[in-house]
Design a protein around this motif. Structure first.
Motif, mmCIF file in Angstrom:
data_model
loop_
_atom_site.group_PDB
_atom_site.id
_atom_site.type_symbol
_atom_site.label_atom_id
_atom_site.label_comp_id
_atom_site.label_asym_id
_atom_site.label_seq_id
_atom_site.Cartn_x
_atom_site.Cartn_y
_atom_site.Cartn_z
ATOM 1 N N ARG A 213 0.812 -1.222 0.000
ATOM 2 C CA ARG A 213 0.000 0.000 0.000
ATOM 3 C C ARG A 213 0.845 1.272 0.000
ATOM 4 O O ARG A 213 0.306 2.368 0.040
ATOM 5 N N GLN A 214 2.165 1.182 -0.097
ATOM 6 C CA GLN A 214 3.036 2.326 0.148
ATOM 7 C C GLN A 214 3.219 3.257 -1.042
ATOM 8 O O GLN A 214 3.613 4.413 -0.875
ATOM 9 N N VAL A 217 2.439 7.256 -1.294
ATOM 10 C CA VAL A 217 1.932 7.686 0.010
ATOM 11 C C VAL A 217 2.892 8.684 0.640
ATOM 12 O O VAL A 217 4.097 8.429 0.717
ATOM 13 N N PHE A 233 4.408 -0.038 8.787
ATOM 14 C CA PHE A 233 5.210 0.830 7.940
ATOM 15 C C PHE A 233 6.648 1.004 8.418
ATOM 16 O O PHE A 233 7.543 1.255 7.613
ATOM 17 N N GLN A 269 1.019 10.690 12.576
ATOM 18 C CA GLN A 269 1.578 10.792 11.229
ATOM 19 C C GLN A 269 3.027 10.331 11.243
ATOM 20 O O GLN A 269 3.796 10.664 12.146
ATOM 21 N N ASP A 352 -1.813 0.481 10.888
ATOM 22 C CA ASP A 352 -1.406 1.546 9.972
ATOM 23 C C ASP A 352 -2.563 1.975 9.085
ATOM 24 O O ASP A 352 -3.593 1.293 8.979
ATOM 25 N N SER A 353 -2.366 3.128 8.414
ATOM 26 C CA SER A 353 -3.418 3.682 7.575
ATOM 27 C C SER A 353 -2.800 4.508 6.462
ATOM 28 O O SER A 353 -1.685 5.034 6.601
ATOM 29 N N THR A 354 -3.523 4.616 5.351
ATOM 30 C CA THR A 354 -3.158 5.554 4.279
ATOM 31 C C THR A 354 -4.329 6.469 3.968
ATOM 32 O O THR A 354 -4.475 6.938 2.838
ATOM 33 N N GLU A 357 -4.027 9.522 1.792
ATOM 34 C CA GLU A 357 -2.750 9.213 1.119
ATOM 35 C C GLU A 357 -1.551 9.643 1.950
ATOM 36 O O GLU A 357 -0.524 10.076 1.430
ATOM 37 N N THR A 358 -1.681 9.507 3.268
ATOM 38 C CA THR A 358 -0.611 9.861 4.200
ATOM 39 C C THR A 358 -0.323 8.664 5.098
ATOM 40 O O THR A 358 -1.255 8.041 5.623
ATOM 41 N N ALA A 359 0.954 8.341 5.277
ATOM 42 C CA ALA A 359 1.323 7.231 6.153
ATOM 43 C C ALA A 359 1.022 7.601 7.600
ATOM 44 O O ALA A 359 1.544 8.583 8.129
#
Length: 422
Positions: A213-214, A217, A233, A269, A352-354, A357-359
């Protein structure tokens, strides 16, 4: 969600659908996961544990006994639609019917659904008098001098988790009153006209999922990507069995909310350009675990070889000695100082989350009292340790954007609780 999404792997597509949400995302997700047969409940709701947070006995484990958390996570921040205290005239029964629908429609576990609902200080402020009886539930606050987070002010939080994206999306739509059937069962109740969804956050955890998913991002460099075997991540495994509090340890032992727990939720973040582009593998191991882990080559890959413990359990002086003699102290070394009788005092269920579109990491922890989390966070910060902040664990790679605290009542009180159930 056709066209360009057809090139995505099934897992990446499903994660994207969960992040988007709504009926169209659910329909697309069901198409991608249509071959998956999700079992209905094996137990009647009345036979389930009274603890909402009793997940571990139903979740899968690896060869070392470490719990495998569900892959897909969904957090719903809810606002009560009324102006004053929650009205018991039919609302409580309707909300409880909705939760029981989820429990009947899906087996509890990775291949079905686990969920919990908590209530924040804002909810209890709607009532006259003090907050929930005998419970440490303060309003969230900044916990370090170098953070300036926003404070979530939701009345309630629902945490849904499953290995199947369409299960979390279906549960969400059922709670909102948008589905007539859920996994072959007629839906009963909803939080429609009781709560409205004011915040929605999604995420994932599991070996290989962050690497998948990276791309594109913010916060992750393209030149030095996340390792393929990493479950999160930052490239390393966490959640070792002996570095987690037990569900017993985080359970409120007595009073009207006995059997419940508390949640602290931080949205963090990640800034991983230096972590991957400038820091060496040796530095990353030292900062995540300890300098000894690096010099003794204790960590292979993401650390799956460590078994059921990070290997940092040597007591409160280990971190101070590493800071003095090595000039670097590991995150795990600092966290290990927050123990009682040799045991951790918080149970992490972070992921984790995106989103946007942010790690990001959603750090969700369970503990008997919020004071236990504060104690652990102070240990993780390590302001009392010598050495430069840039070598103090992983602090410089994290920015706390949001904080929130919630009371998670036992199941019998989970639907619109009152401060003093007596």
């Amino acid at each position: 969600m056709d066209g360009p999404d057809r090139g995505l792997s099934r897992r990446a597509f499903v994660r994207s659908a969960v992040a988007i949400g709504g009926a169209s995302a659910l329909a697309a997700c069901l198409q991608r996961e249509e071959s998956e047969d999700v079992p209905q409940a094996a137990l009647a709701p009345e036979d389930l544990p009274d603890r909402q947070h009793a997940w571990n006995e139903f979740l899968s484990t690896d060869d070392h006994g470490n719990v495998h958390p569900p892959e897909h996570h969904l957090l719903l921040g809810l606002e009560y639609v009324g102006n004053g205290p929650a009205d018991a005239s039919g609302e409580r029964e309707r909300l409880e019917s909705a939760f029981r629908t989820l429990e009947k429609a899906y087996r509890r576990g990775n291949d079905g659904l686990v969920f919990a609902v908590g209530y924040g200080p804002v909810y209890f402020d709607r009532f006259d008098g003090d907050g929930p009886e005998g419970i440490d539930l303060p309003a969230p606050k900044a916990l370090t001098p170098f953070e300036d987070p926003a404070f979530d002010e939701y009345d309630a939080l629902v945490h849904l988790a499953s290995d199947y994206g369409h299960v979390t999306l279906s549960a969400e739509e059922a709670l909102k009153g948008e589905l007539e059937q859920l996994n072959g069962l007629e839906t009963e109740g909803s939080f429609n006209d009781i709560f409205e969804v004011a915040g929605r956050r999604t995420g994932f955890i599991g070996r290989g999922l962050p690497a998948e998913r990276q791309s594109g991002v913010s916060g992750i460099p393209d030149s030095e990507p996340v390792p393929e075997d990493a479950p999160m991540f930052m490239g390393f495994k966490s959640g070792f069995r002996h570095n987690q509090a037990s569900e017993d340890r985080v359970t409120i032992p007595d009073g009207p909310y006995a059997g419940g727990t508390t949640i602290h939720l931080s949205k963090i973040q990640l800034h991983l350009h230096q972590w991957y582009e400038q820091d060496s593998r040796a530095q990353r191991v030292s900062k995540m675990f300890s300098p000894t882990h690096n010099t003794d080559n204790l960590v292979e890959g993401a650390g799956q070889n460590l078994g059921d413990s990070s290997g940092v359990t040597d007591g409160p002086n280990t971190a101070a000695e590493a800071a003095r003699s090595k000039g670097t102290v590991g995150h795990a070394q600092k966290a290990a100082r927050a123990r009682e009788d040799g045991e951790p005092i918080i149970l992490r269920r972070d992921f984790d989350s995106t989103d946007d579109e942010t790690a990001t990491t959603h750090f969700l922890s369970l503990q008997r009292s919020i004071a236990d989390f504060v104690k652990t966070r102070e240990a993780m910060t390590g302001a009392d340790l010598s050495g430069p902040p840039t070598n103090s664990g992983i602090l410089q790679y994290l920015t706390v954007r949001n904080r929130a605290n919630y009371l998670v009542p036992p199941r019998e009180r989970r639907s619109l609780p009152v401060p003093n159930p007596r």
